[in-house]
Design a protein around this motif. Structure first.
Motif, PDB file in Angstrom:
ATOM      1  N   GLU A   1      -1.488   2.420  -5.426  1.00 17.00           N
ATOM      2  CA  GLU A   1      -1.055   3.783  -5.296  1.00 17.00           C
ATOM      3  C   GLU A   1      -2.238   4.521  -4.627  1.00 17.00           C
ATOM      4  OE1 GLU A   1       0.882   6.026  -8.119  1.00 17.00           O
ATOM      5  OE2 GLU A   1       2.013   4.258  -9.214  1.00 17.00           O
ATOM      6  N   TRP A   2      -1.869   5.586  -3.752  1.00 16.69           N
ATOM      7  CA  TRP A   2      -2.888   6.315  -3.063  1.00 16.69           C
ATOM      8  C   TRP A   2      -3.855   5.311  -2.151  1.00 16.69           C
ATOM      9  CZ3 TRP A   2      -2.360  11.061  -3.411  1.00 16.69           C
ATOM     10  CH2 TRP A   2      -1.356  11.934  -4.527  1.00 16.69           C
ATOM     11  N   ALA A   3      -3.217   4.373  -1.616  1.00 22.60           N
ATOM     12  CA  ALA A   3      -3.729   3.449  -0.732  1.00 22.60           C
ATOM     13  C   ALA A   3      -4.726   3.997   0.414  1.00 22.60           C
ATOM     14  CB  ALA A   3      -2.910   2.434  -0.331  1.00 22.60           C
ATOM     15  N   ASP A   4      -4.249   4.975   0.939  1.00 20.80           N
ATOM     16  CA  ASP A   4      -4.919   5.550   1.964  1.00 20.80           C
ATOM     17  C   ASP A   4      -6.170   5.948   1.701  1.00 20.80           C
ATOM     18  OD1 ASP A   4      -3.596   7.648   0.508  1.00 20.80           O
ATOM     19  OD2 ASP A   4      -3.770   9.391   1.771  1.00 20.80           O
ATOM     20  N   ARG A   5      -6.591   6.357   0.386  1.00 22.10           N
ATOM     21  CA  ARG A   5      -7.876   6.878   0.103  1.00 22.10           C
ATOM     22  C   ARG A   5      -8.982   5.324   0.072  1.00 22.10           C
ATOM     23  NH1 ARG A   5      -8.213  11.387  -4.141  1.00 22.10           N
ATOM     24  NH2 ARG A   5      -6.565  12.605  -3.451  1.00 22.10           N
ATOM     25  N   VAL A   6      -8.612   4.148   0.022  1.00 21.69           N
ATOM     26  CA  VAL A   6      -9.284   3.140  -0.032  1.00 21.69           C
ATOM     27  C   VAL A   6      -8.778   1.951   1.001  1.00 21.69           C
ATOM     28  CG1 VAL A   6      -9.819   3.456  -2.224  1.00 21.69           C
ATOM     29  CG2 VAL A   6      -7.613   1.930  -1.654  1.00 21.69           C
ATOM     30  N   ARG A   7      -8.274   2.518   2.109  1.00 20.17           N
ATOM     31  CA  ARG A   7      -7.852   1.721   3.506  1.00 20.17           C
ATOM     32  C   ARG A   7      -8.783   0.755   3.869  1.00 20.17           C
ATOM     33  NH1 ARG A   7      -3.877   2.141   7.465  1.00 20.17           N
ATOM     34  NH2 ARG A   7      -3.278   4.261   6.447  1.00 20.17           N
TER      35      ARG A   7
ATOM     36  N   HIS B   1      -1.004  -3.361 -10.577  1.00 21.56           N
ATOM     37  CA  HIS B   1      -0.621  -2.132  -9.936  1.00 21.56           C
ATOM     38  C   HIS B   1      -2.042  -1.350 -10.166  1.00 21.56           C
ATOM     39  CE1 HIS B   1       2.129   1.663 -11.358  1.00 21.56           C
ATOM     40  NE2 HIS B   1       1.534   1.749  -9.929  1.00 21.56           N
ATOM     41  N   LEU B   2      -2.359  -0.826  -9.063  1.00 20.50           N
ATOM     42  CA  LEU B   2      -3.606  -0.274  -9.245  1.00 20.50           C
ATOM     43  C   LEU B   2      -3.553   1.096  -8.485  1.00 20.50           C
ATOM     44  CD1 LEU B   2      -4.013  -3.289  -7.535  1.00 20.50           C
ATOM     45  CD2 LEU B   2      -6.390  -2.748  -8.149  1.00 20.50           C
ATOM     46  N   ASP B   3      -4.241   2.191  -9.027  1.00 22.87           N
ATOM     47  CA  ASP B   3      -4.352   3.533  -8.621  1.00 22.87           C
ATOM     48  C   ASP B   3      -5.663   4.079  -8.322  1.00 22.87           C
ATOM     49  OD1 ASP B   3      -4.334   6.489  -8.708  1.00 22.87           O
ATOM     50  OD2 ASP B   3      -2.502   6.341  -9.803  1.00 22.87           O
ATOM     51  N   ALA B   4      -5.485   4.454  -7.014  1.00 21.09           N
ATOM     52  CA  ALA B   4      -6.990   4.777  -6.294  1.00 21.09           C
ATOM     53  C   ALA B   4      -7.208   6.322  -6.426  1.00 21.09           C
ATOM     54  CB  ALA B   4      -7.151   4.250  -4.832  1.00 21.09           C
TER      55      ALA B   4
ATOM     56  N   ALA C   1       0.927  -1.124  -0.149  1.00 17.63           N
ATOM     57  CA  ALA C   1       0.046   0.006  -0.076  1.00 17.63           C
ATOM     58  C   ALA C   1       0.780   1.307   0.018  1.00 17.63           C
ATOM     59  CB  ALA C   1      -0.822  -0.023   1.157  1.00 17.63           C
ATOM     60  N   LEU C   2       0.832   1.925  -1.124  1.00 21.77           N
ATOM     61  CA  LEU C   2       1.691   3.095  -1.236  1.00 21.77           C
ATOM     62  C   LEU C   2       0.828   4.424  -0.776  1.00 21.77           C
ATOM     63  CD1 LEU C   2       3.463   2.376  -4.716  1.00 21.77           C
ATOM     64  CD2 LEU C   2       4.015   1.578  -2.279  1.00 21.77           C
ATOM     65  N   VAL C   3       1.531   5.337  -0.037  1.00 20.46           N
ATOM     66  CA  VAL C   3       0.872   6.462   0.244  1.00 20.46           C
ATOM     67  C   VAL C   3       2.053   7.783   0.083  1.00 20.46           C
ATOM     68  CG1 VAL C   3      -0.058   7.967   2.229  1.00 20.46           C
ATOM     69  CG2 VAL C   3      -0.284   5.482   2.096  1.00 20.46           C
ATOM     70  N   GLY C   4       1.807   8.785  -0.355  1.00 20.41           N
ATOM     71  CA  GLY C   4       2.623   9.837  -0.806  1.00 20.41           C
ATOM     72  C   GLY C   4       1.929  10.819  -1.965  1.00 20.41           C
ATOM     73  N   GLY C   5       2.395  11.947  -1.752  1.00 19.28           N
ATOM     74  CA  GLY C   5       1.728  13.271  -2.833  1.00 19.28           C
ATOM     75  C   GLY C   5       2.211  12.929  -4.206  1.00 19.28           C
ATOM     76  N   LEU C   6       1.627  13.679  -5.281  1.00 20.52           N
ATOM     77  CA  LEU C   6       2.006  13.697  -6.385  1.00 20.52           C
ATOM     78  C   LEU C   6       3.661  13.835  -6.514  1.00 20.52           C
ATOM     79  CD1 LEU C   6      -0.762  15.800  -7.909  1.00 20.52           C
ATOM     80  CD2 LEU C   6      -0.532  13.280  -8.416  1.00 20.52           C
ATOM     81  N   GLY C   7       4.183  13.146  -7.499  1.00 20.03           N
ATOM     82  CA  GLY C   7       5.811  13.353  -7.566  1.00 20.03           C
ATOM     83  C   GLY C   7       6.485  12.745  -6.582  1.00 20.03           C
ATOM     84  N   SER C   8       5.945  12.037  -5.635  1.00 20.65           N
ATOM     85  CA  SER C   8       6.778  11.504  -4.488  1.00 20.65           C
ATOM     86  C   SER C   8       7.348  10.222  -4.947  1.00 20.65           C
ATOM     87  CB  SER C   8       5.775  11.178  -3.306  1.00 20.65           C
ATOM     88  OG  SER C   8       4.907  10.188  -3.312  1.00 20.65           O
ATOM     89  N   GLY C   9       7.249   9.654  -5.974  1.00 18.19           N
ATOM     90  CA  GLY C   9       7.970   8.280  -6.360  1.00 18.19           C
ATOM     91  C   GLY C   9       7.317   6.970  -6.256  1.00 18.19           C
ATOM     92  N   LYS C  10       6.026   7.085  -6.334  1.00 19.31           N
ATOM     93  CA  LYS C  10       5.216   5.863  -5.985  1.00 19.31           C
ATOM     94  C   LYS C  10       5.403   4.950  -7.294  1.00 19.31           C
ATOM     95  CE  LYS C  10       1.279   8.054  -5.456  1.00 19.31           C
ATOM     96  NZ  LYS C  10       1.778   9.639  -5.363  1.00 19.31           N
TER      97      LYS C  10
ATOM     98  N   LEU D   1      -8.715  -2.774   1.643  1.00 18.94           N
ATOM     99  CA  LEU D   1      -7.521  -3.358   1.744  1.00 18.94           C
ATOM    100  C   LEU D   1      -7.413  -4.232   2.745  1.00 18.94           C
ATOM    101  CD1 LEU D   1      -5.086  -0.397   0.901  1.00 18.94           C
ATOM    102  CD2 LEU D   1      -6.089  -2.200  -0.666  1.00 18.94           C
ATOM    103  N   PRO D   2      -6.837  -5.511   2.616  1.00 21.04           N
ATOM    104  CA  PRO D   2      -6.449  -6.444   3.970  1.00 21.04           C
ATOM    105  C   PRO D   2      -5.882  -5.757   5.004  1.00 21.04           C
ATOM    106  CG  PRO D   2      -5.162  -7.010   2.001  1.00 21.04           C
ATOM    107  CD  PRO D   2      -5.984  -5.908   1.527  1.00 21.04           C
ATOM    108  N   GLU D   3      -5.914  -6.329   6.122  1.00 22.13           N
ATOM    109  CA  GLU D   3      -5.687  -5.796   7.322  1.00 22.13           C
ATOM    110  C   GLU D   3      -4.065  -5.923   7.351  1.00 22.13           C
ATOM    111  OE1 GLU D   3      -5.541  -6.589  11.891  1.00 22.13           O
ATOM    112  OE2 GLU D   3      -7.625  -6.335  11.112  1.00 22.13           O
ATOM    113  N   ASP D   4      -3.595  -7.084   6.852  1.00 20.49           N
ATOM    114  CA  ASP D   4      -2.357  -7.261   6.712  1.00 20.49           C
ATOM    115  C   ASP D   4      -1.496  -7.085   5.387  1.00 20.49           C
ATOM    116  OD1 ASP D   4       0.682  -8.248   7.051  1.00 20.49           O
ATOM    117  OD2 ASP D   4      -0.080 -10.378   7.446  1.00 20.49           O
ATOM    118  N   ALA D   5      -1.099  -5.681   5.295  1.00 20.47           N
ATOM    119  CA  ALA D   5      -0.532  -5.255   4.030  1.00 20.47           C
ATOM    120  C   ALA D   5       0.733  -4.481   4.472  1.00 20.47           C
ATOM    121  CB  ALA D   5      -1.434  -4.050   3.364  1.00 20.47           C
ATOM    122  N   LEU D   6       1.830  -4.289   3.495  1.00 19.79           N
ATOM    123  CA  LEU D   6       2.802  -3.570   3.734  1.00 19.79           C
ATOM    124  C   LEU D   6       2.784  -2.213   3.288  1.00 19.79           C
ATOM    125  CD1 LEU D   6       5.908  -3.551   4.570  1.00 19.79           C
ATOM    126  CD2 LEU D   6       6.568  -4.073   2.201  1.00 19.79           C
TER     127      LEU D   6
END
Length: 161
Positions: free
Chosen positions: A111-117, A81-84, A34-43, A120-125
């Motif tokens: 990407e943007w995993a915080d938007r769809v928490r 590879h998904l983008d939320a 699960a990736l979290v970060g703003g635009l251009g952060s390197g996701k 997501l499964p509880e056990d994610a990296l």
């Protein structure tokens, strides 16, 4: 019991790709990153490394699925590879059939995993990417369960951290 976490600083996009490649090589089937970060952060740069480490062929272009929502990359594991970013909520994400993508022969990076928490499964990296400078990034990795903790420990062993 709290699960493991770690931080890595990279100074270039290649450094971020390299860390991603190491993670991709030790990524187990069924794992969600699960990736979290703003635009251009390197996701997407990190996902390019994940794909390379997961043996996705060099001829395959790894790009952000912002408009298509899901890209599928064949490799050692099928990498989804998904983008939320453009989704309204976790229900929209679930309607993509996300649960059907998680198998022992696949892994998913969101990407943007915080938007769809909630979807997501509880056990994610969880990986948070912060911009430190024009090309410098800080990646904070947090395991949220035993499987993701095992994945993080494998990454730490592979990097000598």
């Amino acid at each position: 019991m709290p699960f493991a976490s770690a931080k890595w600083d990279t100074n270039t996009p290649d450094g971020t790709r390299t860390l991603g490649a190491i993670l991709g090589a030790c990524l187990p089937g069924g794992m969600v990153v699960a990736l979290v970060g703003g635009l251009g952060s390197g996701k997407t740069v990190l996902v390019q490394g994940l794909a390379a480490g997961n043996a996705v062929g060099p001829a395959v272009e790894v790009t952000s699925p912002t408009f298509t929502l899901v890209h599928e990359y064949p490799g050692r594991l099928t990498l989804y590879h998904l983008d939320a970013y453009r989704l309204k909520d976790a229900a929209d994400f679930a309607r993509l059939g996300f649960d059907e993508l998680l198998r022992e022969d696949s892994a998913a990076v969101v990407e943007w995993a915080d938007r769809v928490r909630p979807a997501l499964p509880e056990d994610a990296l969880w990986i948070t990417l912060e911009v430190l400078g024009p090309t410098a990034r800080r990646l904070t990795l947090r395991a949220a369960g035993p499987r993701s903790e095992q994945c993080l420990k494998a990454l730490q062993e592979a990097t000598g951290s």
